[in-house]
Write a protein that holds these residues in place. Structure first.
Motif, mmCIF file in Angstrom:
data_model
loop_
_atom_site.group_PDB
_atom_site.id
_atom_site.type_symbol
_atom_site.label_atom_id
_atom_site.label_comp_id
_atom_site.label_asym_id
_atom_site.label_seq_id
_atom_site.Cartn_x
_atom_site.Cartn_y
_atom_site.Cartn_z
ATOM 1 N N LEU A 15 13.163 3.184 36.126
ATOM 2 C CA LEU A 15 14.083 2.085 35.825
ATOM 3 C C LEU A 15 14.784 2.359 34.505
ATOM 4 O O LEU A 15 14.128 2.624 33.494
ATOM 5 C CB LEU A 15 13.309 0.764 35.745
ATOM 6 N N ALA A 16 16.117 2.308 34.514
ATOM 7 C CA ALA A 16 16.901 2.588 33.308
ATOM 8 C C ALA A 16 17.335 1.299 32.633
ATOM 9 O O ALA A 16 17.528 0.268 33.278
ATOM 10 C CB ALA A 16 18.126 3.423 33.670
ATOM 11 N N GLY A 17 17.475 1.371 31.311
ATOM 12 C CA GLY A 17 18.047 0.273 30.532
ATOM 13 C C GLY A 17 19.202 0.804 29.709
ATOM 14 O O GLY A 17 19.111 1.895 29.145
ATOM 15 N N TYR A 18 20.291 0.049 29.643
ATOM 16 C CA TYR A 18 21.497 0.506 28.940
ATOM 17 C C TYR A 18 21.790 -0.424 27.761
ATOM 18 O O TYR A 18 22.139 -1.582 27.937
ATOM 19 C CB TYR A 18 22.692 0.508 29.905
ATOM 20 N N GLN A 19 21.616 0.108 26.558
ATOM 21 C CA GLN A 19 21.991 -0.616 25.341
ATOM 22 C C GLN A 19 23.485 -0.386 25.116
ATOM 23 O O GLN A 19 23.911 0.680 24.704
ATOM 24 C CB GLN A 19 21.173 -0.104 24.145
ATOM 25 N N VAL A 20 24.299 -1.393 25.403
ATOM 26 C CA VAL A 20 25.741 -1.207 25.515
ATOM 27 C C VAL A 20 26.439 -1.310 24.162
ATOM 28 O O VAL A 20 25.824 -1.545 23.127
ATOM 29 C CB VAL A 20 26.341 -2.212 26.519
ATOM 30 N N SER A 21 27.755 -1.147 24.210
ATOM 31 C CA SER A 21 28.548 -1.042 22.986
ATOM 32 C C SER A 21 28.447 -2.266 22.090
ATOM 33 O O SER A 21 28.427 -2.152 20.861
ATOM 34 C CB SER A 21 30.018 -0.784 23.339
ATOM 35 N N GLY A 22 28.380 -3.463 22.669
ATOM 36 C CA GLY A 22 28.274 -4.663 21.858
ATOM 37 C C GLY A 22 26.954 -4.744 21.114
ATOM 38 O O GLY A 22 26.903 -5.197 19.957
ATOM 39 N N GLU A 23 25.887 -4.304 21.757
ATOM 40 C CA GLU A 23 24.584 -4.272 21.103
ATOM 41 C C GLU A 23 24.596 -3.266 19.950
ATOM 42 O O GLU A 23 24.053 -3.536 18.860
ATOM 43 C CB GLU A 23 23.510 -3.907 22.124
ATOM 44 N N TYR A 24 25.197 -2.118 20.199
ATOM 45 C CA TYR A 24 25.351 -1.096 19.160
ATOM 46 C C TYR A 24 26.167 -1.636 17.991
ATOM 47 O O TYR A 24 25.780 -1.500 16.820
ATOM 48 C CB TYR A 24 26.026 0.128 19.774
ATOM 49 N N ALA A 25 27.287 -2.280 18.296
ATOM 50 C CA ALA A 25 28.177 -2.778 17.249
ATOM 51 C C ALA A 25 27.511 -3.855 16.402
ATOM 52 O O ALA A 25 27.688 -3.890 15.169
ATOM 53 C CB ALA A 25 29.466 -3.321 17.877
ATOM 54 N N MET A 26 26.739 -4.747 17.022
ATOM 55 C CA MET A 26 26.070 -5.805 16.258
ATOM 56 C C MET A 26 25.110 -5.228 15.229
ATOM 57 O O MET A 26 25.059 -5.686 14.078
ATOM 58 C CB MET A 26 25.342 -6.755 17.208
ATOM 59 N N ILE A 27 24.365 -4.206 15.631
ATOM 60 C CA ILE A 27 23.447 -3.570 14.688
ATOM 61 C C ILE A 27 24.221 -2.872 13.574
ATOM 62 O O ILE A 27 23.885 -2.967 12.386
ATOM 63 C CB ILE A 27 22.518 -2.582 15.422
ATOM 64 N N LYS A 28 25.290 -2.165 13.946
ATOM 65 C CA LYS A 28 26.086 -1.445 12.957
ATOM 66 C C LYS A 28 26.727 -2.394 11.945
ATOM 67 O O LYS A 28 26.679 -2.163 10.731
ATOM 68 C CB LYS A 28 27.176 -0.625 13.665
ATOM 69 N N PHE A 29 27.342 -3.480 12.428
ATOM 70 C CA PHE A 29 28.021 -4.406 11.519
ATOM 71 C C PHE A 29 27.025 -5.149 10.642
ATOM 72 O O PHE A 29 27.277 -5.372 9.452
ATOM 73 C CB PHE A 29 28.875 -5.390 12.314
ATOM 74 N N ALA A 30 25.898 -5.558 11.207
ATOM 75 C CA ALA A 30 24.892 -6.252 10.404
ATOM 76 C C ALA A 30 24.321 -5.334 9.333
ATOM 77 O O ALA A 30 24.070 -5.761 8.193
ATOM 78 C CB ALA A 30 23.766 -6.773 11.305
ATOM 79 N N SER A 31 24.149 -4.073 9.685
ATOM 80 C CA SER A 31 23.660 -3.102 8.711
ATOM 81 C C SER A 31 24.683 -2.858 7.602
ATOM 82 O O SER A 31 24.339 -2.731 6.424
ATOM 83 C CB SER A 31 23.330 -1.794 9.426
ATOM 84 N N LYS A 32 25.954 -2.813 8.008
ATOM 85 C CA LYS A 32 27.017 -2.519 7.038
ATOM 86 C C LYS A 32 27.084 -3.554 5.927
ATOM 87 O O LYS A 32 27.408 -3.231 4.780
ATOM 88 C CB LYS A 32 28.358 -2.438 7.778
ATOM 89 N N VAL A 33 26.793 -4.822 6.225
ATOM 90 C CA VAL A 33 26.851 -5.878 5.205
ATOM 91 C C VAL A 33 25.488 -6.132 4.572
ATOM 92 O O VAL A 33 25.321 -7.083 3.802
ATOM 93 C CB VAL A 33 27.404 -7.195 5.792
ATOM 94 N N GLY A 34 24.503 -5.286 4.908
ATOM 95 C CA GLY A 34 23.206 -5.376 4.265
ATOM 96 C C GLY A 34 22.269 -6.432 4.836
ATOM 97 O O GLY A 34 21.251 -6.759 4.225
ATOM 98 N N ALA A 35 22.591 -6.962 6.017
ATOM 99 C CA ALA A 35 21.753 -8.019 6.586
ATOM 100 C C ALA A 35 20.471 -7.469 7.200
ATOM 101 O O ALA A 35 19.462 -8.179 7.276
ATOM 102 C CB ALA A 35 22.532 -8.796 7.642
ATOM 103 N N ILE A 36 20.504 -6.228 7.681
ATOM 104 C CA ILE A 36 19.333 -5.610 8.308
ATOM 105 C C ILE A 36 19.222 -4.158 7.877
ATOM 106 O O ILE A 36 20.180 -3.574 7.345
ATOM 107 C CB ILE A 36 19.403 -5.681 9.851
ATOM 108 N N ASP A 37 18.069 -3.568 8.129
ATOM 109 C CA ASP A 37 17.859 -2.144 7.915
ATOM 110 C C ASP A 37 18.131 -1.428 9.241
ATOM 111 O O ASP A 37 17.366 -1.579 10.207
ATOM 112 C CB ASP A 37 16.417 -1.898 7.463
ATOM 113 N N GLU A 38 19.223 -0.671 9.316
ATOM 114 C CA GLU A 38 19.639 -0.066 10.577
ATOM 115 C C GLU A 38 18.569 0.831 11.175
ATOM 116 O O GLU A 38 18.263 0.734 12.366
ATOM 117 C CB GLU A 38 20.933 0.728 10.392
#
Length: 246
Positions: free
Chosen positions: A191-214
């Protein structure tokens, strides 16, 4: 897994079943560059049609049967070009059976089908559609799975398994861990799972502003998809994970 960003669009996405169309050129380029690479061909029409939908439009609705014929033609050309997996993502009813029949009729018995079987009508595909220059007119909720309909999500993957899919997929994965677990409990297939572009972008943007550790959040998110029951995981963080390790 190859996705096209096509400049040759028409009403039916005919570039996808041309021997020298973009689908075949991408596959041959990948195989020539790294012969041992496993190449999966995303099999759909949304990036190749001038209306942006995943099949043939008839009176503002998808013509399911006409789309199945074209999916078969695209799949055969992709397999001939060297694709190891056909990965239908058009969410067309009966797509796996039609593709398997088309491949077998041409003697392509060993080409495997990884079906995007539970594809949700999600808002998380936005960054990919923007990057790909999507020409979508309207929406895809009439043929993709309702994000709130858990029973339909399970049923769609079980139907694809019955039609001959070798590996079902849940897309997106991160917000639908319960669906991954439902399918895992009901099926013994990979069974495959696909972490799509929006999920990727949310992590990237949150990391960029220092909200999370990427670094840590990426691994936590991938770990959650794995824990829910996914085997192969598709993610835009794949290169980072390969270079940095888990």
């Amino acid at each position: 897994m190859t996705f096209g960003v096509s400049h040759h669009k028409d009403a039916v996405g005919s570039d996808t079943w041309q021997e020298n169309g973009l689908v075949c050129r991408m596959i041959r380029a990948a195989k020539e560059a790294v012969p041992e690479m496993i190449v999966m061909s995303d099999t759909c029409f949304c990036e190749y049609t001038d209306h942006g939908h995943c099949g043939v439009l008839h009176r503002h609705a998808i013509d399911n049967d006409a789309t199945l014929v074209n999916l078969g033609k695209q799949s055969v050309q992709a397999a001939r070009a060297g694709a190891d997996f056909i990965a239908p993502s058009s969410a067309t009813d009966g797509q796996v059976a039609a593709i398997r029949q088309a491949l077998d009729a041409e003697g392509l018995h060993e080409t495997t089908i990884l079906s995007c079987s539970t594809k949700l009508a999600s808002s998380l595909y936005g960054p990919f559609r923007e990057a790909g220059g999507s020409s979508l007119q309207g929406e895809r909720k009439t043929y993709q799975v309702d994000p709130m309909n858990r029973r339909e999500a399970l049923r769609e993957s079980l139907l694809d398994e019955a039609e001959g899919a070798d590996t079902p997929m849940v897309k997106p994965a991160g917000m639908y861990l319960d669906l991954i677990r439902d399918i895992r409990n009901a099926s013994d297939l990979p069974l495959a799972g696909y972490q799509v572009s929006g999920e990727y972008a949310m992590i990237k943007f949150a990391s960029k502003v220092g909200a999370i550790d990427e670094h840590n959040v990426v691994r936590e998110s991938i770990g959650a998809i794995k824990r829910a029951g996914a085997d192969p995981i598709f993610t835009y963080f794949a290169l980072d994970l390969a270079l940095q390790g888990i």
